[in-house]
Scaffold this active site. Structure first.
Site, PDB file in Angstrom:
ATOM      1  N   GLU A  86       0.839  -1.197   0.000  1.00  0.00           N
ATOM      2  CA  GLU A  86       0.000   0.000   0.000  1.00  0.00           C
ATOM      3  C   GLU A  86       0.879   1.254   0.000  1.00  0.00           C
ATOM      4  O   GLU A  86       1.885   1.322   0.716  1.00  0.00           O
ATOM      5  CB  GLU A  86      -0.866   0.004   1.273  1.00  0.00           C
ATOM      6  CG  GLU A  86      -1.709   1.248   1.455  1.00  0.00           C
ATOM      7  CD  GLU A  86      -2.395   1.300   2.821  1.00  0.00           C
ATOM      8  OE1 GLU A  86      -1.832   0.752   3.797  1.00  0.00           O
ATOM      9  OE2 GLU A  86      -3.493   1.871   2.889  1.00  0.00           O
ATOM     10  N   LYS A  88      -9.690   2.384  -1.810  1.00  0.00           N
ATOM     11  CA  LYS A  88      -9.825   1.798  -0.467  1.00  0.00           C
ATOM     12  C   LYS A  88     -11.096   2.315   0.212  1.00  0.00           C
ATOM     13  O   LYS A  88     -11.341   3.527   0.287  1.00  0.00           O
ATOM     14  CB  LYS A  88      -8.602   2.163   0.360  1.00  0.00           C
ATOM     15  CG  LYS A  88      -8.518   1.548   1.742  1.00  0.00           C
ATOM     16  CD  LYS A  88      -7.215   2.015   2.391  1.00  0.00           C
ATOM     17  CE  LYS A  88      -7.013   1.460   3.790  1.00  0.00           C
ATOM     18  NZ  LYS A  88      -5.749   1.992   4.403  1.00  0.00           N
ATOM     19  N   CYS A 127      -5.124  -2.986   3.311  1.00  0.00           N
ATOM     20  CA  CYS A 127      -4.696  -2.737   4.682  1.00  0.00           C
ATOM     21  C   CYS A 127      -5.813  -2.728   5.726  1.00  0.00           C
ATOM     22  O   CYS A 127      -6.331  -3.767   6.079  1.00  0.00           O
ATOM     23  CB  CYS A 127      -3.883  -1.443   4.723  1.00  0.00           C
ATOM     24  SG  CYS A 127      -2.757  -1.410   6.122  1.00  0.00           S
TER      25      CYS A 127
HETATM   26  N1  LIG Z   1      -2.575   1.756   6.377  1.00  0.00           N
HETATM   27  C1  LIG Z   1      -3.498   1.205   7.161  1.00  0.00           C
HETATM   28  O1  LIG Z   1      -4.642   0.992   6.732  1.00  0.00           O
HETATM   29  C2  LIG Z   1      -3.100   0.874   8.574  1.00  0.00           C
HETATM   30  C3  LIG Z   1      -4.070  -0.070   9.265  1.00  0.00           C
HETATM   31  C4  LIG Z   1      -3.640  -0.362  10.675  1.00  0.00           C
HETATM   32  O2  LIG Z   1      -2.608   0.108  11.152  1.00  0.00           O
HETATM   33  C5  LIG Z   1      -4.505  -1.231  11.513  1.00  0.00           C
HETATM   34  O3  LIG Z   1      -5.600  -1.612  11.060  1.00  0.00           O
HETATM   35  O4  LIG Z   1      -4.050  -1.547  12.650  1.00  0.00           O
END
Ligand SMILES: NC(=O)CCC(=O)C(=O)O
Length: 264
Positions: free
Chosen positions: A40, A111, A146
């Site tokens: 990502e 996203k 993510c």
């Molecule tokens: N970049 C993200 O979406 C980080 C997600 C995260 O740190 C978490 O769900 O814990």
């Protein structure tokens, strides 16, 4: 089917242009692989919020062009991770790009679940609204990014759209690594699907990244896991086993709750 997860190190001492050139070369080195996956927001870093605006790209910007070319030169399906996209009305999105082996854009995904609560991505970027799957020769890929990993309903929606293999690029912090691996296995088990979760290495905006990209089979078994640093994690797996798993243990057919199913 052979997949390579390119767990790219994202550090602030490397320019975006330099990392883009380095990553394109890494992709080209994967010729012979069926599917290559990037993390990502690997151009800016998922927590380098100030880069979202300054490095945001139009829908067919420099990263799009470099990744389309690299996919074509390597002859691979490429989930090119995500980039900060600025759409024509100026809204930013965390947009994933999937290219075919001919370098054509096969799918893009904005996203849906933005991370940050009251800051960062949740404030700076718009939310995607559409579930995205893309049909590869050997499997149907469901795309998530993510923080999406924490929302099982998204993955169930992708299953209902035909997904057998989930590809999840991420910038997941080391401090929550236990969740990363647990959630990847949970999404695999509950959906009887493969999960290819590609993390980031390095540190950006003061946030050490977990790395530990992982490939999980439909029974929740970890087929391969990377370490903390920059690494290419390559794994051979058989997506055809998804159908057999779902036939032998038809739990998905026992669902009675959900938007499209009558309650008993
Ligand atoms: N970049 C993200 O979406 C980080 C997600 C995260 O740190 C978490 O769900 O814990």
């Amino acid at each position: 089917m052979r997949a390579s997860l390119l767990q790219v190190a994202v550090n602030e001492d490397e320019s975006v242009d330099s990392r883009r050139r380095r990553v394109a070369a890494l992709v080209r080195d994967q010729a012979g692989t069926d599917l290559v996956v990037l993390p990502e927001l690997w151009t800016t870093g998922a927590f380098a919020y100030e880069g979202f605006g300054t490095e945001a790209e139009p829908p067919e910007g420099p990263t799009y062009e470099a990744m389309a070319k690299a996919a074509s030169e390597a002859g691979v399906w490429l989930h090119a991770g995500s980039v900060p996209e600025r759409d024509p009305d100026g809204t930013l999105y965390n947009t994933s790009l999937v290219f075919s082996p001919s370098g054509e854009l096969a799918a893009s995904y904005r996203k849906i679940h933005r991370f940050g609560f009251d800051k960062g991505e949740a404030v700076l970027m718009g939310a995607g609204e559409e579930l995205v799957t893309v049909r590869l020769p050997d499997t149907v890929v469901g795309v998530a990014t993510c923080y999406d990993l924490r929302f099982p309903e998204l993955f169930r929606g992708l299953v209902d759209a035909g997904a057998e293999t989930f590809v999840v690029p991420a910038g997941w912090p080391e401090r929550r690594r236990a969740h990363w691996t647990l959630l990847a296995r949970a999404r695999a088990v509950e959906n009887q699907a493969f999960v290819l979760a590609c993390g980031t290495a390095g540190t950006h905006a003061g946030v050490p990244q977990a790395g530990h990209s992982v490939v999980v089979d439909p029974w929740g078994e970890v087929l391969a896991e990377a370490g903390p640093g920059e690494e290419v994690l390559t794994v051979d797996f058989d997506p055809a086993t998804v159908a057999g798993t779902r036939d032998r243990f038809p739990a998905l057919k026992d669902r009675v709750l959900g938007l499209d199913r009558p309650r008993r």
